[in-house]
Design an enzyme around this catalytic site. Sequence first.
Site: not given
Ligand code: RB5
Length: 145
Positions: A98, A8, A133
């Site tokens: 593992h 993201d 494993h």
């Molecule tokens: C984005 O602000 C943040 O919430 C996201 O990148 C992440 O850390 C979520 O787990």
Amino acid sequence: MKVGLGSDHAGYDLKEFLKKQLKKEGFEVVDYGTHIKKSVDYPDYAEKVAAGIQKKEVAAGILMCGTGIGVSIAANKFSGVRAARCCTLQDAVLAREHNDANVLTLGGRLVGSELALEIAKTFLETPFLKGRHLRRVNKIKKTDK
Ligand code: RB5
């Protein structure tokens, strides 16, 4: 080895860094986005990388968000994905040896880029130990179906 990267906005800078460095190291990289730094939703990118694993477009994935937690939770919802959030080199070794993890998740806001690169290389280069494993991972695979 072909590696799928996804992030993201909070993992974007780390994704771009790893893309460049892993290519230099000889890995083939598929970038599943995000391709711009505008705010996006991490489950969308976890889904893209998970689909790449499921379709065998890539042998392994690396997902990044702010903490590495969100993408890990999201990616593990997909059949055939074993995602592990790693903060240390030992995490990466054990997740491979593992658990036969096939997706590494990293926190772009928590892990420095050089450490993240070492974790990524360790994850990609460490083989699954199989043996006892394998029995355990097979139980995970069974619940996947
Ligand atoms: C984005 O602000 C943040 O919430 C996201 O990148 C992440 O850390 C979520 O787990």
